[in-house]
Enzyme design. Sequence first.
Site, PDB file in Angstrom:
ATOM      1  N   ASP A 232       0.815  -1.209   0.000  1.00 18.84           N
ATOM      2  CA  ASP A 232       0.000   0.000   0.000  1.00 18.84           C
ATOM      3  C   ASP A 232       0.855   1.268   0.000  1.00 18.84           C
ATOM      4  O   ASP A 232       1.894   1.331   0.678  1.00 18.84           O
ATOM      5  CB  ASP A 232      -0.890  -0.017   1.254  1.00 18.84           C
ATOM      6  CG  ASP A 232      -1.723   1.229   1.408  1.00 18.84           C
ATOM      7  OD1 ASP A 232      -2.597   1.448   0.557  1.00 18.84           O
ATOM      8  OD2 ASP A 232      -1.503   1.980   2.378  1.00 18.84           O
ATOM      9  N   GLU A 305       1.364  -0.525  -5.050  1.00 21.16           N
ATOM     10  CA  GLU A 305       0.457   0.583  -5.335  1.00 21.16           C
ATOM     11  C   GLU A 305       1.262   1.860  -5.558  1.00 21.16           C
ATOM     12  O   GLU A 305       1.956   2.333  -4.669  1.00 21.16           O
ATOM     13  CB  GLU A 305      -0.523   0.814  -4.189  1.00 21.16           C
ATOM     14  CG  GLU A 305      -1.524   1.914  -4.526  1.00 21.16           C
ATOM     15  CD  GLU A 305      -2.331   2.413  -3.336  1.00 21.16           C
ATOM     16  OE1 GLU A 305      -3.494   2.786  -3.545  1.00 21.16           O
ATOM     17  OE2 GLU A 305      -1.787   2.454  -2.217  1.00 21.16           O
TER      18      GLU A 305
END
Length: 588
Positions: A232, A305
């Site tokens: 993330d 990401e």
Amino acid sequence: MRFFLLLTFFIFSVGSGNGCQLENSSTEATKDWWETAQFYQIYPRSFKDSDGDGIGDLNGITSKLEYLKDLGVTAAWLSPIFTSPMVDFGYDISDFFDIQPEYGTLEDFRALIKRAKELDLKIILDFVPNHSSNESSWFKKSVKREKGYEDYYVWHDGKINATTGDREPPTNWLQYFRGSAWEWNEERQQYYLHQFAVQQPDLNYRNPLVVDQMKRVLRYWLNEGVSGFRCDALPPLFEVLPDADGQFPDEVMTGATDDPDDRDYLTTTYIENQPETIDMVYQWRTVLDDHKRIFGGNSSVLLIETYSAAWFSMQFYGNRSTEGAHLPFNFNLITVMEQKGLSASHVQEAIDLWLNNMPAGRTANWVIGNHDKRRAASRYGEEHIDAMNMLVMILPGASVTYQGEEIGMTDGDISWEDTVDPWGCNSNPDIYEQYTRDPERTPFQWTSGSNAGFTDGPSTWLPLADGYETVNVETESSADRSHLKIYKSLVALRKSSKTLQNGSTKYGILEEDVLVIRRSLTNSPTLVVLINFGTETKTVDVSQFDKSLTANLNLLIRSLDSTKTEGTGYDPLSLSLEPAEALILTTE
């Protein structure tokens, strides 16, 4: 790396003004499982509730693994399931080595892994490396300056205002969730950096103890049987080094907005996309590769990401001497359309941005939604959801589906009173809809019954989206035709077709608003995708795109509102496409 040497070498060329052509140097390629995988993102809180509390959980996911198997999914990626105060619904982790009690226990997780392996499904976990919760024992020890934790986070004395004599934050940096990225801690008498919510202090990756700790997190869950990680929020992992006096530089105004609390008000030159971030991803890849080398088994995958520009994102893949992420997420089908609107030319631009910049021998991936973006059917229009699902399944590489895209779920209508997302809550009733991510996180729609079959309890943690009575798995499974059945046909074609797994790709604009994609492989049927993104009927001549396509093409899959018939041959020299119609045809 052994698998790297087996990857096909790709050559890019622009063909006759019709877009790009991606050619293979061989007709067959040996690919690892992740290179043609169908990844399915589960937002655990909203997928399936097993105990009636209105919150999705691990046992709920386990109970629906056969649904994923039936879809044809290769791997399920779970948004964070670790112990958390849930300020950011799991992205504020207080214990990276245990399960959030709302979601279950470690034994429940092990039961999920066991059942997934029985069904030959892989489980991918969300790795949140940038920050922890402020309720983490690490942060509490750092506040007290306990030995080994003094510099676990990014601390700073701040500045003294020469006019007022007041202490102020070190810089003007802004957080993603609106407002200053610095928070004063009274006990420690310093500011700490938080690029997300106040409750999410940034870890200090210039401290080798933090680097080692996060590698231990990866190894722990690999030992529990996961098949990889989605990482993330990588862009803000490192910030620029301070100067000789220990001061950080201010960012400058962008002119993009007049709202001084919005992160877009300032540049992010000093707080995103630092070169050290690339090296950290390479180190994590080594952890995964070492685990396979020591324990054997399949490769574990690393998905990154990043909404960064191509020059930065493509470095995550690795370089000539070092392997990096298997798949840096490709959000171009989201971002280009957000900026410019949905059209054939903009879709072509989004494809170009990835395939024309991707290093040779690497694997592409295609994404149309996630838990941070409004649902695909709402953004593109419900009439285009089949076309967008076709794109992610037909283009070369891996596909990523966010839960609900297969049935055409749309955004929920969440009022200010019901808003729980910190991004929205940090705004106000007049502007919260610009920031809240709650609409795309509403509970999954399983049936037309009470609470959409998501829970047996009296309520759900977020209100259900409108239209669940008809847009749900139960209804679409029993219908003659539905988005769900089209999606399953796409996955089945993708898994069975050597052309899609190994073939070359050519794409471009056939007529205004009409996109064409050709996938071809020696000694295998050619596949042709035609999508009319316009609002008027178009009649096209496919031979203008590919002179070899003159004989009738057999229709394999059509969008929901198309009136054509599967199994019927259509003349490629004069093929009519209704508005929003999307077709997959074959030479076979």
